[in-house]
Design a protein around this motif. Structure first.
Motif, short mmCIF file in Angstrom:
data_model
loop_
_atom_site.label_atom_id
_atom_site.label_comp_id
_atom_site.label_asym_id
_atom_site.label_seq_id
_atom_site.Cartn_x
_atom_site.Cartn_y
_atom_site.Cartn_z
N ALA A 34 8.75 -21.07 40.05
CA ALA A 34 8.94 -19.63 40.24
C ALA A 34 8.75 -18.90 38.92
CB ALA A 34 10.34 -19.36 40.79
N LEU A 35 8.50 -17.61 39.02
CA LEU A 35 8.33 -16.76 37.85
C LEU A 35 9.40 -15.68 37.91
CD1 LEU A 35 6.08 -16.91 35.65
CD2 LEU A 35 5.01 -14.95 36.77
N LEU A 36 10.20 -15.55 36.83
CA LEU A 36 11.29 -14.58 36.80
C LEU A 36 11.15 -13.70 35.57
CD1 LEU A 36 15.01 -15.05 37.63
CD2 LEU A 36 14.42 -14.19 35.37
N GLY A 37 11.16 -12.38 35.79
CA GLY A 37 11.05 -11.44 34.69
C GLY A 37 12.33 -10.67 34.49
N VAL A 38 12.72 -10.51 33.22
CA VAL A 38 13.95 -9.79 32.86
C VAL A 38 13.56 -8.60 32.00
CG1 VAL A 38 16.19 -9.95 31.73
CG2 VAL A 38 15.23 -11.95 32.90
N ASP A 39 14.08 -7.41 32.36
CA ASP A 39 13.71 -6.23 31.59
C ASP A 39 14.59 -6.07 30.36
OD1 ASP A 39 16.12 -4.90 32.29
OD2 ASP A 39 15.19 -3.86 33.98
N SER A 40 14.32 -5.05 29.57
CA SER A 40 15.02 -4.87 28.30
C SER A 40 16.48 -4.47 28.48
CB SER A 40 14.31 -3.81 27.45
OG SER A 40 14.22 -2.58 28.15
N GLU A 41 16.89 -4.12 29.70
CA GLU A 41 18.29 -3.82 29.99
C GLU A 41 19.06 -5.04 30.50
OE1 GLU A 41 18.24 -0.56 32.71
OE2 GLU A 41 17.67 0.91 31.18
N GLY A 42 18.35 -6.19 30.54
CA GLY A 42 18.99 -7.43 30.98
C GLY A 42 19.03 -7.62 32.48
#
Length: 385
Positions: A34-42
């Protein structure tokens, strides 16, 4: 896998590998590659399939070369949620487990908690417990502090500094005959609770919020309980306390509150059973009381290590779930000798097996179900808005 709408916040991290989590319908879901992305706000910005890297990089504006690849035996999972832990009791965790609940409180707990007026001592213990729980994988905790407002505010600061999400409670108790100097007047408790709430909210910590915390019914007058219920309602706050932990305690509650139908009724009359309430233990709740929990939206925290260690009782988790009551797990340090939520998972399975030994018709909990309780289950009681 579903991908959320395009995030307006920059992507900070992207991971590729195995993800493990729970859903309301599936106790344990394993997503391979799987691919999981986390933004700059966590916050999680997207979850997709590993072979969608190029497509997702165009949508969410990240470089495919910046993706972190997990090793073969590594995986990502949600942080665990400790729905009941006494931060102040960490100083003697693993000791003093030779008495039942009420005697244990009088002889060990109250004398130790009274020391937290010393902020240097409080800082040492609170720093240790937050660091330890984070190392144990607890990313969210529902903490009891003590009656000391400044020390409770210090606990809030420490959890914020270490980046742990937390509900922090200044303990309220205007009844305590065992340790005379460790109690407040009703007015002091109300005033200091209001000060604690105001000052902690004014800090504007992103992950730390106050929680209204009557210790439990035997240590509070009905007048104080009612005032705390009003305070929680007026400020739209969470509530935490204890309920039906052992039989001697239940008997004492009946003596102190003769006009109440049950232990749960004591809290309900004072507006302390809401959809933002987390009550620890509940080992001896009746089906009628569980129905009240379901009706009000109140949650239970199952603390099996403590229930075993203090010989308090066994919570029939299957029965609680059958009543559709929200349920998470707690370590209940220091009644529970371990601050690890993995220990809470193991002890929950043990307790369920003991119930099966006693009744062969009992349906033993599975590991997958208990994993959900330690993660998603706890979030149901902690995140009501």
């Amino acid at each position: 896998m579903e991908t959320p709408d395009k995030s307006s916040t920059a992507i900070a991290f992207v991971y590729r590998g195995t993800l493990v989590h729970s859903t309301p319908k599936e106790a344990l879901q394993i997503l391979e590659d799987a691919l999981l992305g986390v933004d700059s706000e966590g916050k999680i910005a997207f979850i997709g399939e590993g072979n969608e890297s190029q497509k997702l990089s165009e949508v969410f504006r990240f470089s495919p070369s910046a993706v972190t690849q997990l090793d073969q035996h590594e995986f990502l999972m949600p942080g665990m949620i400790d729905t009941h832990i006494h931060a102040s009791q960490y100083s003697y965790a693993g000791t003093a487990l030779d008495m039942p609940l009420l005697q244990w409180l009088n002889n060990y707990t109250f004398p130790v908690e009274s020391q937290f007026k010393d902020l240097e001592f409080a800082n040492k213990v609170y720093t240790q417990v937050v660091k330890r729980t984070l190392r144990n994988g607890t990313t969210t905790a529902c903490y009891f502090a003590t009656i000391h407002t400044d020390a409770a505010l210090l606990l809030g600061q420490i959890t914020n500094d270490f980046g742990q999400r937390a509900l922090v409670g200044k303990v309220c108790m205007d009844r305590n005959d065992a340790v005379q100097h460790y109690r407040e007047t009703s007015q002091e408790s109300q005033d200091e609770t209001n000060r604690f709430i105001k000052e902690l909210l004014n800090k504007k910590y992103p992950l730390v919020k106050p929680v209204v915390t009557p210790r439990f019914a035997p240590s509070c007058t009905e007048a104080l309980l009612a005032q705390l219920g009003a305070t929680a309602k007026n400020n739209n706050l969470h509530i935490q306390s204890h309920i039906s932990e052992n039989l001697e305690e239940i008997k004492l509650v009946k003596e102190l509150f003769p006009k109440s139908e049950s232990y749960s009724d004591v809290y309900h009359k004072c507006n302390l059973l809401t959809d933002k309430t987390v009550m620890a233990h509940g080992c001896h709740l009746s089906d009628k009381e569980l129905a009240l929990f379901r009706e009000t939206g109140a949650a239970l925290s199952h603390c099996p290590n403590s229930n075993f260690s203090l010989c308090s009782g066994l919570l029939n988790v299957r029965n609680v779930l059958n009543h559709k009551v929200k349920l998470g797990l707690g370590t209940d340090v220091a009644g529970g000798y371990s601050s690890s939520m993995l220990d809470a998972v193991r002890r929950t399975l043990d307790a369920s097996k003991v119930l099966t030994i006693q009744d062969r018709e009992h349906k033993t909990l599975t590991f997958e179900e208990v994993f959900r309780l330690a993660t998603l289950g706890g979030s149901q009681g902690e995140t009501q808005t």
